[in-house]
Design an enzyme around this catalytic site. Structure first.
Site: not given
Length: 265
Positions: A127-128, A145
């Site tokens: 994520h991200d 992340g």
């Protein structure tokens, strides 16, 4: 209702949820599942057994091989089901069992993968993450992340990049390496616990970088290694003493915000 271009080829055993947008000349093979909020640009190919879910967009002429899962919810206990996105660029090659997650509210809400990437079997983009163009993740490499990976970087097989780490443009990470701090552009990092071990000379030469720039990069690395003062202080002196754009790129990287510190020579 789904929007499926007339030229797209959809296998009868694929599942396309209502709302999906399928562009021209797309190919969706058997046992694929395409979610309601997915957008596939022209020429995207999902071979078979591919799952694309969430608010995921895939750029033109990207090919996804069997058993890849794109857009599944982040592996982050703070994720609360908020609407976030995964954006994958054009002409990427995504091999078997690759996983890519969308962003989280705390990380900006988007995971972005650039154009012309190669993601070999078993890779993970968390994520991200912000992944540049022409990036290669070799088999079973994993990004935690919030990582930022610069254009043309190569992450070796079975390597892991710690959350919030930045890997600069043109850097190469050797196989089976754990990277826990930022990697300056055009660097070579290797070892079980990654250490900065010089320049990515092979990559620089393949790009046709001028000998004068390679010489300047070597001198810059030596100054960063042995100069007086803190690492950032040495970088500031480099900024005033160089005519090389490649060296300036390293300086800008070092002087930018860092959440993890740096691998130093």
């Amino acid at each position: 209702m789904s929007t499926i271009h007339a030229s797209a080829t959809i296998h009868p055993q694929a599942v396309i949820e209502d709302g999906a947008r399928i562009g021209p000349d797309c190919h969706i093979g058997p046992f694929c599942v395409v979610g309601a909020e997915v957008v596939l640009d022209a020429g995207v190919r999902l071979d078979s057994h591919v799952v694309v879910s969430g608010q995921t967009s895939i750029g033109a002429n990207t090919q996804v091989h069997p058993f890849a899962v794109l857009g599944g919810i982040p592996q982050d206990l703070k994720f609360g089901g908020e609407k976030t996105r995964l954006e994958i660029g054009a002409r990427c090659r995504i091999r078997e069992h690759v996983t890519m997650n969308p962003g989280t509210a705390g990380g900006g809400g988007v995971t972005r993968v650039g154009d012309d990437g190669l993601f070999m079997a078993g890779c993970h983009v968390a994520h991200d993450c912000m992944v540049g163009d022409h990036v290669i993740l070799v088999n079973n490499a994993a990004l935690a992340g919030h990582c930022q990976i610069g254009n043309g970087a190569i992450i070796g097989g079975l390597s892991g990049v710690h959350q919030f780490v930045r890997v600069g443009e043109g850097a190469i990470i050797g196989a089976v390496t754990m990277v826990t701090a930022d990697v300056i552009p055009h660097a070579l990092v290797q070892g079980p616990r990654g250490v900065l071990d010089g320049l990515n000379l092979v990559g620089l030469k393949r790009k046709g970088v001028a000998r004068s720039d390679i010489t300047a990069l070597r001198a810059a690395l030596q100054m960063l290694k042995q100069g007086e003062g803190a690492f950032q202080d040495r970088a500031r002196r480099l900024r005033d003493d160089t005519d090389s754009d490649y060296v300036r790129q390293i300086v800008e990287f070092v002087l930018a915000d860092s959440d993890r510190g740096f691998l130093t020579p």
